[in-house]
Enzyme design. Structure first.
Site, mmCIF file in Angstrom:
data_model
loop_
_atom_site.group_PDB
_atom_site.id
_atom_site.type_symbol
_atom_site.label_atom_id
_atom_site.label_comp_id
_atom_site.label_asym_id
_atom_site.label_seq_id
_atom_site.Cartn_x
_atom_site.Cartn_y
_atom_site.Cartn_z
ATOM 1 N N LYS A 127 39.584 28.154 54.570
ATOM 2 C CA LYS A 127 40.959 27.166 53.934
ATOM 3 C C LYS A 127 41.198 25.479 54.925
ATOM 4 O O LYS A 127 41.034 25.131 53.836
ATOM 5 C CB LYS A 127 42.241 27.799 54.718
ATOM 6 C CG LYS A 127 42.415 29.012 53.091
ATOM 7 C CD LYS A 127 43.887 29.221 52.821
ATOM 8 C CE LYS A 127 43.567 30.846 51.893
ATOM 9 N NZ LYS A 127 45.703 31.034 52.415
ATOM 10 N N LYS A 210 36.344 33.739 45.041
ATOM 11 C CA LYS A 210 37.655 35.864 45.242
ATOM 12 C C LYS A 210 38.420 34.964 43.806
ATOM 13 O O LYS A 210 38.924 33.949 43.830
ATOM 14 C CB LYS A 210 38.140 36.258 46.868
ATOM 15 C CG LYS A 210 39.653 35.904 46.454
ATOM 16 C CD LYS A 210 40.387 36.438 48.067
ATOM 17 C CE LYS A 210 40.485 35.513 48.756
ATOM 18 N NZ LYS A 210 42.579 35.947 48.442
ATOM 19 N N LYS A 213 44.951 31.689 43.587
ATOM 20 C CA LYS A 213 46.295 31.166 43.205
ATOM 21 C C LYS A 213 45.452 30.235 43.391
ATOM 22 O O LYS A 213 46.133 29.107 42.756
ATOM 23 C CB LYS A 213 47.688 31.053 43.993
ATOM 24 C CG LYS A 213 48.340 32.931 44.350
ATOM 25 C CD LYS A 213 49.331 32.923 45.127
ATOM 26 C CE LYS A 213 49.923 34.122 45.069
ATOM 27 N NZ LYS A 213 49.195 34.790 46.581
HETATM 28 N N1 AQP Z 1 41.102 38.444 44.358
HETATM 29 C C1 AQP Z 1 41.451 39.559 44.982
HETATM 30 N N2 AQP Z 1 41.566 40.516 45.044
HETATM 31 C C2 AQP Z 1 42.213 42.157 45.964
HETATM 32 N N3 AQP Z 1 42.848 41.334 46.376
HETATM 33 C C3 AQP Z 1 43.177 40.468 46.209
HETATM 34 N N4 AQP Z 1 44.186 39.747 46.944
HETATM 35 C C4 AQP Z 1 44.651 38.059 47.048
HETATM 36 N N5 AQP Z 1 43.717 38.082 45.940
HETATM 37 C C5 AQP Z 1 42.901 39.445 45.771
HETATM 38 C C6 AQP Z 1 45.909 40.498 48.176
HETATM 39 O O1 AQP Z 1 46.818 40.674 47.498
HETATM 40 C C7 AQP Z 1 47.750 40.436 48.844
HETATM 41 C C8 AQP Z 1 48.584 39.098 48.486
HETATM 42 O O2 AQP Z 1 47.793 37.189 49.090
HETATM 43 P P1 AQP Z 1 48.551 36.088 49.784
HETATM 44 O O3 AQP Z 1 49.006 35.942 48.597
HETATM 45 O O4 AQP Z 1 49.414 37.123 50.407
HETATM 46 O O5 AQP Z 1 47.481 35.753 50.315
HETATM 47 P P2 AQP Z 1 45.922 35.281 49.847
HETATM 48 O O6 AQP Z 1 45.219 36.124 50.022
HETATM 49 O O7 AQP Z 1 45.430 34.114 50.246
HETATM 50 O O8 AQP Z 1 45.987 34.877 48.290
HETATM 51 P P3 AQP Z 1 45.420 33.859 46.860
HETATM 52 O O9 AQP Z 1 45.464 34.651 46.457
HETATM 53 O O10 AQP Z 1 44.167 33.978 47.451
HETATM 54 O O11 AQP Z 1 45.980 33.408 47.026
HETATM 55 P P4 AQP Z 1 45.792 31.301 47.996
HETATM 56 O O12 AQP Z 1 44.918 31.469 46.714
HETATM 57 O O13 AQP Z 1 46.740 30.862 48.256
HETATM 58 O O14 AQP Z 1 45.177 31.580 49.475
HETATM 59 C C9 AQP Z 1 47.267 40.557 49.718
HETATM 60 O O15 AQP Z 1 46.757 41.703 50.497
HETATM 61 C C10 AQP Z 1 45.155 40.207 49.445
HETATM 62 O O16 AQP Z 1 44.817 40.898 50.096
#
Ligand code: AQP
Length: 350
Positions: A127, A210, A213
């Site tokens: 990040k 992956k 968001k």
């Molecule tokens: N691509 C994914 N596949 C499976 N699980 C996922 N999770 C996120 N992306 C995937 C799971 O969703 C939960 C919450 O995630 P989060 O919002 O707290 O943080 P993150 O993992 O950083 O999600 P994002 O969407 O990828 O956000 P950004 O883009 O802001 O970094 C967790 O259980 C995560 O494993």
């Protein structure tokens, strides 16, 4: 109770099974959040274990958030939880900032975790990228707050996607070091629960990244609020390779985009990847993609419809969050008080 939880809690003895997990209200919920996390949250709730699910707004501000958008995203996330099947009577649902014990325990854990451990966190490296000197201190120390989110409830199990595995390992290290340093068996060694066909849903545009968001391309993800036409269009345009679908898993090797679409289908249909391939093996993507789109619309449309209905009554969402926070704090406050006592804070007990 799921088998994984039963076995672990029998081993632990001291700690009753309790599930915690959280999601950041940092943007639109997407299919990865749903399949990797929320769908699993619902399974655990319905298996009769005590479940606590949190909108982790303090984590969201580790990168800049517009305040009005953050408030809306927090309520929308709560609506997404409920629309997906979480019941505020059965699970505790609340936003993190309403339970200050998380941040208080987070500080103690900042003093337990070692710089060397934190420097190994790959999510921070990803990040921060080349911007390391300019990102917030919070983005770096995020995993200690995440450990506090979990351990402030003495949670024994945490359902998450594959990307959170390293943070869960850090949580275990923090619990073990705290217990060792103070000669107690106070914090459980939490077990990650990473199961199912879609523990890592990949971008629809690039099978090596992956679904996330923060991906600038909206076409890379299926948002929970996308309408049927948008879902169908995104799946139609999803990157694939020229070969057809194999009948066995081995045929998906080195084909990340094909594997991703099959995994998504399996997770949405509650089938194993083997079962799906037995049915669709030999088909071309031109035939498979409409099937996947139809299934995705059938599963996601009722959720997005219910989310918009719930969002019409923000007052009710706020009441659910306040009630959840009160119930969460009733568990967290005595654990924090005991932690303060163990580390030697005057006024905390002995
Ligand atoms: N691509 C994914 N596949 C499976 N699980 C996922 N999770 C996120 N992306 C995937 C799971 O969703 C939960 C919450 O995630 P989060 O919002 O707290 O943080 P993150 O993992 O950083 O999600 P994002 O969407 O990828 O956000 P950004 O883009 O802001 O970094 C967790 O259980 C995560 O494993």
């Amino acid at each position: 109770m799921t088998e994984a939880v039963q076995t672990q809690s029998q081993q632990e003895g001291k700690f009753a099974p309790r599930v915690f997990s959280g999601i950041q209200p940092s943007g639109d919920l997407h299919l990865g959040n749903y399949l990797g996390a929320i769908k699993r949250f619902v399974d655990m709730q319905n298996s009769g274990i005590e479940t606590i699910y949190c909108m982790v707004d303090l984590h969201a501000i580790t990168v800049w958030q517009d305040p009005a958008k953050l408030r809306r995203a927090t309520r929308e996330l709560c609506a997404g939880f409920i629309a997906s099947g979480l019941d505020p009577q059965k699970s505790i649902l609340f936003n993190q900032s309403q339970a200050p014990e998380h941040a208080q325990l987070g500080w103690i854990f900042n003093c337990v975790a070692r710089m060397g451990w934190m420097n190994r966190m790959t999510q921070f490296k990803d990040k921060a990228g080349k911007n390391r000197e300019k990102v917030s201190v919070g983005l770096f120390s995020y995993p200690t707050l995440m450990a506090a989110d979990i351990l402030i409830y003495h949670s024994t199990h945490v359902p998450v996607g594959e990307d959170q595995k390293q943070h869960l390992e850090l949580t275990r290290d923090i619990a073990a070091k705290f217990n060792h340093d103070y000669g107690v068996n106070f914090f459980p060694i939490t077990e990650p629960v990473i199961e199912g066909a879609a523990t890592r849903v990949m971008s629809l545009r690039d099978g090596s990244k992956k679904m996330s968001k923060s991906d600038p391309s909206d076409a890379s993800r299926l948002n929970m609020t996308d309408d049927a036409d948008t879902i169908a269009k995104k799946i139609r345009k999803a990157k694939t390779d020229p070969d057809g679908l194999p009948s066995e898993i081995a045929g998906l090797e080195d084909r990340p985009e094909a594997r991703n679409l099959v995994n998504i289908y399996a997770a949405l249909a509650d089938q194993s990847v083997e079962q799906v391939l037995a049915d669709v093996g030999g088909q071309q993507f031109g035939a498979f993609k409409p099937m996947l789109a139809e299934l995705a619309v059938a599963k996601l449309s009722p959720i997005s419809g219910e989310m918009s209905r719930l969002m019409q009554d923000e007052g009710e969402i706020d009441r659910i969050l306040a009630d959840g926070a009160m119930r969460a704090r009733a568990i967290a406050a005595p654990i924090l008080a005991k932690t303060y006592d163990i580390v030697g804070m005057v006024g905390a007990g002995s």
